[in-house]
Design a protein around this motif. Structure first.
Motif, mmCIF file in Angstrom:
data_model
loop_
_atom_site.group_PDB
_atom_site.id
_atom_site.type_symbol
_atom_site.label_atom_id
_atom_site.label_comp_id
_atom_site.label_asym_id
_atom_site.label_seq_id
_atom_site.Cartn_x
_atom_site.Cartn_y
_atom_site.Cartn_z
ATOM 1 N N PRO A 141 -9.117 -11.613 -0.834
ATOM 2 C CA PRO A 141 -9.413 -10.406 -1.618
ATOM 3 C C PRO A 141 -8.335 -10.117 -2.662
ATOM 4 O O PRO A 141 -7.166 -10.448 -2.469
ATOM 5 C CB PRO A 141 -9.446 -9.299 -0.565
ATOM 6 N N VAL A 142 -8.744 -9.480 -3.729
ATOM 7 C CA VAL A 142 -7.833 -9.102 -4.802
ATOM 8 C C VAL A 142 -7.033 -7.873 -4.371
ATOM 9 O O VAL A 142 -7.595 -6.918 -3.831
ATOM 10 C CB VAL A 142 -8.619 -8.791 -6.097
ATOM 11 N N ILE A 143 -5.733 -7.926 -4.605
ATOM 12 C CA ILE A 143 -4.899 -6.741 -4.427
ATOM 13 C C ILE A 143 -4.885 -6.035 -5.770
ATOM 14 O O ILE A 143 -4.323 -6.538 -6.744
ATOM 15 C CB ILE A 143 -3.480 -7.122 -3.971
ATOM 16 N N ASN A 144 -5.550 -4.887 -5.839
ATOM 17 C CA ASN A 144 -5.723 -4.169 -7.103
ATOM 18 C C ASN A 144 -4.589 -3.208 -7.419
ATOM 19 O O ASN A 144 -4.435 -2.802 -8.559
ATOM 20 C CB ASN A 144 -7.033 -3.380 -7.100
ATOM 21 N N SER A 145 -3.833 -2.811 -6.391
ATOM 22 C CA SER A 145 -2.774 -1.844 -6.665
ATOM 23 C C SER A 145 -1.597 -2.037 -5.720
ATOM 24 O O SER A 145 -1.749 -2.517 -4.595
ATOM 25 C CB SER A 145 -3.301 -0.408 -6.545
ATOM 26 N N VAL A 146 -0.438 -1.677 -6.210
ATOM 27 C CA VAL A 146 0.798 -1.615 -5.440
ATOM 28 C C VAL A 146 1.313 -0.210 -5.661
ATOM 29 O O VAL A 146 1.649 0.167 -6.793
ATOM 30 C CB VAL A 146 1.827 -2.665 -5.924
ATOM 31 N N GLU A 147 1.334 0.564 -4.591
ATOM 32 C CA GLU A 147 1.724 1.969 -4.709
ATOM 33 C C GLU A 147 2.813 2.299 -3.702
ATOM 34 O O GLU A 147 2.935 1.663 -2.662
ATOM 35 C CB GLU A 147 0.501 2.868 -4.521
ATOM 36 N N SER A 148 3.578 3.319 -4.013
ATOM 37 C CA SER A 148 4.686 3.746 -3.173
ATOM 38 C C SER A 148 4.181 4.256 -1.826
ATOM 39 O O SER A 148 3.165 4.950 -1.757
ATOM 40 C CB SER A 148 5.470 4.846 -3.893
ATOM 41 N N THR A 149 4.875 3.865 -0.764
ATOM 42 C CA THR A 149 4.602 4.354 0.587
ATOM 43 C C THR A 149 5.940 4.733 1.214
ATOM 44 O O THR A 149 6.999 4.364 0.692
ATOM 45 C CB THR A 149 3.920 3.267 1.451
ATOM 46 N N PRO A 150 5.933 5.419 2.351
ATOM 47 C CA PRO A 150 7.217 5.742 2.995
ATOM 48 C C PRO A 150 8.025 4.505 3.379
ATOM 49 O O PRO A 150 9.258 4.532 3.338
ATOM 50 C CB PRO A 150 6.788 6.530 4.239
ATOM 51 N N THR A 151 7.358 3.398 3.727
ATOM 52 C CA THR A 151 8.098 2.188 4.096
ATOM 53 C C THR A 151 8.462 1.330 2.894
ATOM 54 O O THR A 151 9.355 0.501 2.979
ATOM 55 C CB THR A 151 7.287 1.338 5.095
ATOM 56 N N ARG A 152 7.766 1.482 1.803
ATOM 57 C CA ARG A 152 8.072 0.779 0.546
ATOM 58 C C ARG A 152 8.138 1.821 -0.572
ATOM 59 O O ARG A 152 7.185 1.990 -1.333
ATOM 60 C CB ARG A 152 7.010 -0.262 0.206
#
Length: 174
Positions: A141-152
């Motif tokens: 599957p395509v990863i469409n987004s990279v967004e901020s999370t508490p662990t990253r």
């Protein structure tokens, strides 16, 4: 009128044999360092796979760049001067961006992914700034987004999508 129709016909023929465009937009206050990969995603092994060899390809804060394929990518700013072309498991060569070998490969491949990281304007990479976006391995599957999370806790959000036959990679502040 005949010239107009002939021009439209010629442009449509060339567009059928040309690789799609990737557009990179950096709306952040950081340098975005890119490593672009293209591949034939219609077969089980993704060959041919093509990746830029003069990594990193930086896009400055509030900057943008478009690559209309691999061929002549050295003419863009920032340039990609050569590409690693992998036709099979143990069959790879480095081709200059001006190599005619890249033209037919552009018609059988498309932009697959971007491995990127973000650095401050002084050139220091930010914590948690590296990631990959797009199709990371063939037939996944395509990863469409990279967004901020508490662990990253990224300082940015990144998006990858295709629209109108063109691929877009956009990075912006969170």
């Amino acid at each position: 009128m005949k010239k107009i129709f002939m021009s439209l016909f010629i442009m449509s023929v060339f567009s059928l044999h040309a690789q799609k465009t990737i557009n990179i937009f950096n709306y952040s206050d950081y340098n975005v360092i890119n490593y672009l990969v293209g591949a034939n995603q219609t077969n089980a092994n993704c060959y041919p796979t093509i990746s830029g060899t003069n990594y990193p390809v930086p896009v400055p804060p509030l900057g943008a760049v478009s690559y209309n394929g691999y061929y002549n990518s050295q003419l863009q700013s920032p340039p990609i001067n050569s590409w690693t072309v992998q036709l099979a498991l143990n069959n790879s060569t480095i081709q200059p961006a001006s190599s005619p070998v890249l033209m037919p490969l552009g018609s059988t491949t498309d932009w697959m992914m971007n491995k990127f990281y973000v650095e401050d304007p002084n050139g220091t990479p930010l914590n948690y700034s590296g990631s990959s976006i797009g199709t990371l391995t063939c037939n996944t599957p395509v990863i469409n987004s990279v967004e901020s999370t508490p662990t990253r806790p990224y300082e940015f959000n990144a998006y990858w999508f295709v629209s109108g036959g063109e691929t877009f990679f956009i990075i912006q502040p969170k």
